[in-house]
Design a protein around this motif. Sequence first.
Motif, PDB file in Angstrom:
ATOM      1  N   GLU B  63     -45.410  -6.601  53.059  1.00  0.00           N
ATOM      2  CA  GLU B  63     -46.005  -7.573  52.138  1.00  0.00           C
ATOM      3  C   GLU B  63     -45.773  -8.976  52.648  1.00  0.00           C
ATOM      4  O   GLU B  63     -44.661  -9.350  53.006  1.00  0.00           O
ATOM      5  CB  GLU B  63     -45.394  -7.429  50.745  1.00  0.00           C
ATOM      6  CG  GLU B  63     -45.838  -6.176  50.046  1.00  0.00           C
ATOM      7  CD  GLU B  63     -45.455  -6.171  48.582  1.00  0.00           C
ATOM      8  OE1 GLU B  63     -44.758  -7.107  48.145  1.00  0.00           O
ATOM      9  OE2 GLU B  63     -45.853  -5.232  47.873  1.00  0.00           O
ATOM     10  N   GLN B  67     -47.983  -9.991  48.702  1.00  0.00           N
ATOM     11  CA  GLN B  67     -49.240  -9.233  48.669  1.00  0.00           C
ATOM     12  C   GLN B  67     -49.336  -8.377  49.930  1.00  0.00           C
ATOM     13  O   GLN B  67     -49.032  -8.869  51.019  1.00  0.00           O
ATOM     14  CB  GLN B  67     -50.416 -10.216  48.605  1.00  0.00           C
ATOM     15  CG  GLN B  67     -51.752  -9.554  48.351  1.00  0.00           C
ATOM     16  CD  GLN B  67     -52.875 -10.577  48.304  1.00  0.00           C
ATOM     17  OE1 GLN B  67     -52.717 -11.682  47.790  1.00  0.00           O
ATOM     18  NE2 GLN B  67     -54.001 -10.237  48.871  1.00  0.00           N
ATOM     19  N   ARG B  71     -54.351  -6.487  52.485  1.00  0.00           N
ATOM     20  CA  ARG B  71     -55.248  -7.016  51.447  1.00  0.00           C
ATOM     21  C   ARG B  71     -55.555  -8.492  51.644  1.00  0.00           C
ATOM     22  O   ARG B  71     -56.385  -9.054  50.945  1.00  0.00           O
ATOM     23  CB  ARG B  71     -54.626  -6.812  50.076  1.00  0.00           C
ATOM     24  CG  ARG B  71     -54.805  -5.373  49.653  1.00  0.00           C
ATOM     25  CD  ARG B  71     -55.206  -5.262  48.216  1.00  0.00           C
ATOM     26  NE  ARG B  71     -54.369  -4.261  47.580  1.00  0.00           N
ATOM     27  CZ  ARG B  71     -53.550  -4.520  46.592  1.00  0.00           C
ATOM     28  NH1 ARG B  71     -53.467  -5.757  46.105  1.00  0.00           N
ATOM     29  NH2 ARG B  71     -52.814  -3.578  46.084  1.00  0.00           N
ATOM     30  N   TRP B  72     -54.856  -9.125  52.593  1.00  0.00           N
ATOM     31  CA  TRP B  72     -55.137 -10.537  52.842  1.00  0.00           C
ATOM     32  C   TRP B  72     -56.453 -10.685  53.588  1.00  0.00           C
ATOM     33  O   TRP B  72     -56.671 -10.020  54.589  1.00  0.00           O
ATOM     34  CB  TRP B  72     -54.042 -11.159  53.707  1.00  0.00           C
ATOM     35  CG  TRP B  72     -52.794 -11.502  52.965  1.00  0.00           C
ATOM     36  CD1 TRP B  72     -51.722 -10.693  52.757  1.00  0.00           C
ATOM     37  CD2 TRP B  72     -52.487 -12.761  52.357  1.00  0.00           C
ATOM     38  NE1 TRP B  72     -50.766 -11.368  52.035  1.00  0.00           N
ATOM     39  CE2 TRP B  72     -51.207 -12.629  51.781  1.00  0.00           C
ATOM     40  CE3 TRP B  72     -53.169 -13.971  52.223  1.00  0.00           C
ATOM     41  CZ2 TRP B  72     -50.587 -13.667  51.088  1.00  0.00           C
ATOM     42  CZ3 TRP B  72     -52.558 -15.003  51.554  1.00  0.00           C
ATOM     43  CH2 TRP B  72     -51.289 -14.847  50.983  1.00  0.00           C
ATOM     44  N   ALA B  76     -57.189 -16.377  55.405  1.00  0.00           N
ATOM     45  CA  ALA B  76     -56.105 -16.748  54.498  1.00  0.00           C
ATOM     46  C   ALA B  76     -54.779 -16.282  55.083  1.00  0.00           C
ATOM     47  O   ALA B  76     -53.771 -16.981  55.014  1.00  0.00           O
ATOM     48  CB  ALA B  76     -56.338 -16.112  53.131  1.00  0.00           C
ATOM     49  N   ARG B  77     -54.796 -15.087  55.684  1.00  0.00           N
ATOM     50  CA  ARG B  77     -53.590 -14.569  56.304  1.00  0.00           C
ATOM     51  C   ARG B  77     -53.150 -15.474  57.459  1.00  0.00           C
ATOM     52  O   ARG B  77     -51.969 -15.725  57.649  1.00  0.00           O
ATOM     53  CB  ARG B  77     -53.857 -13.153  56.818  1.00  0.00           C
ATOM     54  CG  ARG B  77     -52.617 -12.449  57.262  1.00  0.00           C
ATOM     55  CD  ARG B  77     -52.918 -10.989  57.533  1.00  0.00           C
ATOM     56  NE  ARG B  77     -53.367 -10.809  58.893  1.00  0.00           N
ATOM     57  CZ  ARG B  77     -53.884  -9.673  59.338  1.00  0.00           C
ATOM     58  NH1 ARG B  77     -54.048  -8.652  58.536  1.00  0.00           N
ATOM     59  NH2 ARG B  77     -54.257  -9.557  60.592  1.00  0.00           N
ATOM     60  N   ARG B  80     -51.318 -18.358  56.414  1.00  0.00           N
ATOM     61  CA  ARG B  80     -50.014 -18.032  55.869  1.00  0.00           C
ATOM     62  C   ARG B  80     -49.009 -17.652  56.940  1.00  0.00           C
ATOM     63  O   ARG B  80     -47.821 -17.853  56.802  1.00  0.00           O
ATOM     64  CB  ARG B  80     -50.210 -16.848  54.921  1.00  0.00           C
ATOM     65  CG  ARG B  80     -49.122 -16.618  53.952  1.00  0.00           C
ATOM     66  CD  ARG B  80     -49.156 -17.649  52.865  1.00  0.00           C
ATOM     67  NE  ARG B  80     -48.036 -17.439  51.977  1.00  0.00           N
ATOM     68  CZ  ARG B  80     -48.142 -17.315  50.660  1.00  0.00           C
ATOM     69  NH1 ARG B  80     -49.325 -17.406  50.091  1.00  0.00           N
ATOM     70  NH2 ARG B  80     -47.076 -17.127  49.929  1.00  0.00           N
TER      71      ARG B  80
END
Lengths: 348, 257
Positions: B63, B67, B71-72, B76-77, B80
Amino acid sequence: MGLSPSRGREHPPLFAHPPLFLLIAATIAIMAGSCLVGLMLGGVALPPLSILEALRHEGPAVVQTIIWKLRIPRILLAFSVGGLLALSGALLQVLLRNPLADPYVLGVSGGAAVAALLSFMIGLPLYWVMGNAFLGAALATALLLLLTRLTGPITPIRLLLTGIIMASGLSAVVTLLLALSPEPTLHTLLFWLMGSLAYSPGLMAAGMGLPALLLAILVLWPFAGELNVLLRGVETAQSLGVHTGRLTLGLYLFASLCTALAVTQAGMIGFVGLIVPHLVRMTVGADHRKLLPLAGLWGGSLLVAADALARSLLAPRELPVGVLTAFLGVPLFLLLLARSNRTGILRS
Amino acid sequence: MTPALEVANLNLKSPRDTICQNLSLRVMPGEIWGILGPNGVGKSTLLKTLAGLRPAPTLASIELGGQPLERWPRRARARRMAILLQDQETGLPLTVFETALLGRHPHLGLWDRPHHGDLRRTLSALRITGLNGQRHSPSQALSAGESRRLSVALVLAQDPDLYLLDEPTTQLDLHYQRRLFEHFVGLARKRGKAVVMALHDPTAAVRFTTRVLLLFGGGRTVMGDSGACLTPDHLTALYGTDVVAAHSPRGLVFDVF
């Protein structure tokens, strides 16, 4: 990245390359120059003044016919073919991260040629020839990926080696088909294969080519940022948020489509796809936001100029333009190679 | 506080060996993790798995920021989490500046041009890595150490919450080793960034990391606070060579030679 030297006023500009307005001006000049040469040279050399007259539908009817019916369609055709080849070369060079890649070297144009040749020989109508050429190019690309995968992991260098071997295999198939084709069509087919704009099936000459080229540039342009990221390799690109699988598959298909359009119109014209992207990189760097549109426009201009020479050098005989691009391409490539020593551009 | 990265039940195998069995770990914001182990034990494979560049085993859960990794959305991943890989392709020539600017890619939309903030971050990444003076050079013209710094600059420009770094200081001279380590420590302390890095230097690990994961091979792992885990005994077992500890004016040093 068409940025102005930006706000770091106290520092040298952020981008080492010529400013955007200069590039646009230079590109317009290159395009205009090549078109002028294309209008002037040919079986009959025309002075600029009578060209101007003819463009306004004035002056002798013969000259008007030459300009409007022969040279302008020919220029449009050459421009789109050159642009599409250069664009496809630029794409394949990023996809393989190899400065040697181009549709000719990798057998993509070979695939298109075999398919188009077969369709000619069994007498299919024109649009079938074009469609089949695309299928041939796409099949050759798929086969390239498949064969590389079957023999090991898909890496750029292995793709290049597989492509080179496929290209020579396909060129043997082309020779075989020519040997089997009947005498009367042989000469036409041979010239078409050597790369000539004189036997174009005519669909593009009717003005389809240029919109196709511009559309290709427009469709590709939003992906320029992702292509830049791809220069750092697949894993880095993935870690920067790029769907590399989708992107590369789409781009291989797109490159095949560009190649197929060009090959159907003008046969196997080598070197444009190889030389032009390098020429652009030498001038503006590898940023695809600039590289893609400039490769398209400069590639078109180069082929217009080369075709003008092909028509006029031994007039009234016409040389295959593929021979001309090779004659121009070989020394130009060596020159780039020598320069790259200094700039470190082709070092790998 | 949400963990920057949380791993549970991770079983990883390399073609040769088991890398880890039932590995569970929690990386909190502000923590700096060191992964140590002999060559070929699977440090890079582990990092790439955490980054989502390799498929994780189905039973494992990874995760990112609370999350599940898969699923990212990709971009967006990438905003991050960043990964610094060990080797880097440089095929065709972008300039040093253009290369570092690629780190801003996940922050830009399809039609966006990099704006002032992107340029500022990129320049600051180049200053930290000492490449500002060469920003117009083609990236191929750099030396091995400079190329490594450029890769670090790209990751810094990416400005994620979690940095996965595969041997960030290999090929760097002593000045830049220290400078980059201290920069990452500063990012963790002042801005709450999390860092997970594969390392080879136990002295650097004890100085700059808060937690370590030792990979012994055969699936055996030891995990805990750096000060407690980095002992001569563990390190001797880890590398199969005699490691002794000594005290210098700056703290603990490990000596093998």
